[in-house]
Write an enzyme that holds these catalytic residues in place. Structure first.
Site, PDB file in Angstrom:
ATOM      1  N   HIS A   1       0.857  -1.181   0.000  1.00  0.00           N
ATOM      2  CA  HIS A   1       0.000   0.000   0.000  1.00  0.00           C
ATOM      3  C   HIS A   1       0.891   1.227   0.000  1.00  0.00           C
ATOM      4  O   HIS A   1       1.717   1.416   0.892  1.00  0.00           O
ATOM      5  CB  HIS A   1      -0.920   0.008   1.226  1.00  0.00           C
ATOM      6  CG  HIS A   1      -1.890   1.156   1.216  1.00  0.00           C
ATOM      7  ND1 HIS A   1      -3.148   1.065   0.646  1.00  0.00           N
ATOM      8  CD2 HIS A   1      -1.772   2.432   1.684  1.00  0.00           C
ATOM      9  CE1 HIS A   1      -3.762   2.229   0.770  1.00  0.00           C
ATOM     10  NE2 HIS A   1      -2.949   3.074   1.391  1.00  0.00           N
ATOM     11  N   CYS A   2       0.725   2.061  -1.009  1.00  0.00           N
ATOM     12  CA  CYS A   2       1.596   3.233  -1.168  1.00  0.00           C
ATOM     13  C   CYS A   2       0.847   4.502  -0.761  1.00  0.00           C
ATOM     14  O   CYS A   2      -0.144   4.867  -1.404  1.00  0.00           O
ATOM     15  CB  CYS A   2       2.062   3.355  -2.625  1.00  0.00           C
ATOM     16  SG  CYS A   2       3.124   4.795  -2.909  1.00  0.00           S
ATOM     17  N   PRO A   3       1.293   5.179   0.297  1.00  0.00           N
ATOM     18  CA  PRO A   3       0.602   6.403   0.718  1.00  0.00           C
ATOM     19  C   PRO A   3       0.732   7.537  -0.289  1.00  0.00           C
ATOM     20  O   PRO A   3      -0.107   8.435  -0.327  1.00  0.00           O
ATOM     21  CB  PRO A   3       1.286   6.755   2.047  1.00  0.00           C
ATOM     22  CG  PRO A   3       2.638   6.127   1.962  1.00  0.00           C
ATOM     23  CD  PRO A   3       2.445   4.868   1.167  1.00  0.00           C
TER      24      PRO A   3
END
Length: 389
Positions: free
Chosen positions: A121-123
């Site tokens: 999951h890439c912020p």
């Protein structure tokens, strides 16, 4: 069955995209401003071509960034089941999505969905990097450092000329003059720092991602592979073969295509010889079974609110927190927690809570880290008697 595209304009109202786009636009704006003074594009062909080249990198960076955000990784439909009922026994069931996990999919607690070929999951894009946006994400990671390298080639001579403004003004008046001023100089130096940071940080991330693409494995799958190679295997199982490694050339073709879409549909995958669609999912089920056998039950004896740095539970406990973005698990005295991982001062476990939805009794599993001092292990005498016998 298709995948869902859920990216909308609301996705960008998050600190990750706001910060990422701010960095991109700051570097781009300062570089364009410096370029117009240092090498005016309207005065020479070289200046024009250099200016267009820089805008080309900026355009490619923004295009792939927005594509990675809006296209999304692809989510497994809620309550999904395979078309062949016999395949259910080879798949894991996701309680949150109330359906089965397709091969290579994993549940993301931040997205709240099962993600196809989830890597992480890439912020910065405020969604997962997964199957359908992996290619755009990699292109973004490539073009952003290239654009910053080009920006540095604009910043350095511009700063040099700005520092030697009086020399160029008096002795070389025909040369373009770069005047920044105090605040202009500060902002330009700030942009230089941002550009160097992007080159190092994003460049390293690109290296990590392209290595994964060349092996056709995600960060999550690399953990599964390591555990599969380390665990004791029976003679019937044989040696573990990672099913999705088709050789680096074919692996690249799985992600990068002329159409801009990956080769697989997210449910069915090309696999290596001697493997089938469920080779990895069967290995995951075995690893989950082994994990359950290692699970220990703990009784909570001290309340924990779920704070990130609970100094009240001990100075060292508050400082030596788990280096992970996994959640904290708030517990009350008397709660029972099934612990699967341990650290010196922290434990990771799951507790089952009962909730009511539309009048129906529903059990939910809450997972996370909590201080080790808050619970004691429950000793099962019956289990000890079985082990002794």
């Amino acid at each position: 069955m298709g995948y869902e595209v859920v990216g909308t304009w609301r996705q960008f109202f998050h600190w990750g995209p706001i910060l990422a786009l701010s960095v991109i636009f700051t570097i781009s704006w300062v570089a364009i401003r410096c370029h117009v003074m240092w090498w005016p594009p309207h005065l020479s062909i070289g200046g024009f071509l250099n200016f267009i080249c820089f805008l080309f990198w900026v355009s490619l960076t923004l295009f792939n960034y927005f594509a990675a955000c809006i296209r999304g990784p692809g989510f497994v439909p809620m309550k999904w089941r395979p078309k062949n009922p016999e395949h259910v026994k080879y798949l894991q069931f996701c309680e949150a999505c109330e359906g089965y996990k397709a091969p290579r999919s994993h549940h993301c607690r931040k997205c709240g969905r099962c993600v196809m070929k989830m890597d992480h999951h890439c912020p910065w894009i405020n969604t997962c990097c997964g199957h359908f946006n992996h290619g755009n994400f990699c292109w973004f990671l490539l073009f952003a450092p290239i654009g910053c390298i080009h920006a540095l080639t604009i910043f350095v001579p511009s700063i040099y000329r700005a520092l030697n403004f009086h020399y160029y003004y008096h002795f070389r008046p025909k040369e373009p003059i770069v005047y920044l001023g105090v605040w202009g100089f500060v902002v330009t130096m700030f942009a230089v720092g941002l550009a160097i940071g992007v080159i190092i940080a994003v460049g390293m991330l690109f290296y990590i991602q392209i290595r994964s693409v060349l092996k056709n494995e995600t960060g999550i799958e690399s953990w599964i592979i390591d555990k599969a190679l380390d665990r004791d295997r029976t003679e019937d199982e044989g040696d573990f073969i990672y099913p999705y490694n088709l050789g680096w050339k074919e692996n690249l073709k799985q992600v990068f295509t002329l159409k801009g879409r990956p080769k697989s549909n997210g449910f069915h995958w090309d696999v290596a010889d001697k493997c089938h669609q469920f080779t990895l999912t069967i290995e995951q089920i075995i690893q989950k079974r082994d994990k359950r056998e290692r699970t220990l039950e703990y009784m909570v004896t001290e309340k924990y609110s779920g704070s990130m740095c609970p100094i009240s539970k001990g100075f060292r406990t508050g400082l030596c927190i788990p280096c992970t973005d996994e959640p904290r698990l708030s517990v009350e005295i008397g709660d029972k927690v099934l612990v699967t991982r341990w650290k010196k001062r922290w434990m990771y476990g799951c507790k089952i809570v009962t909730d009511y939805v539309d009048g129906n009794k529903v059990q939910k599993r809450l997972r996370g880290w909590f201080p080790r001092r808050c619970a004691t292990e429950v000793i099962d005498d019956n289990m000890n008697d079985k082990k002794e016998s």
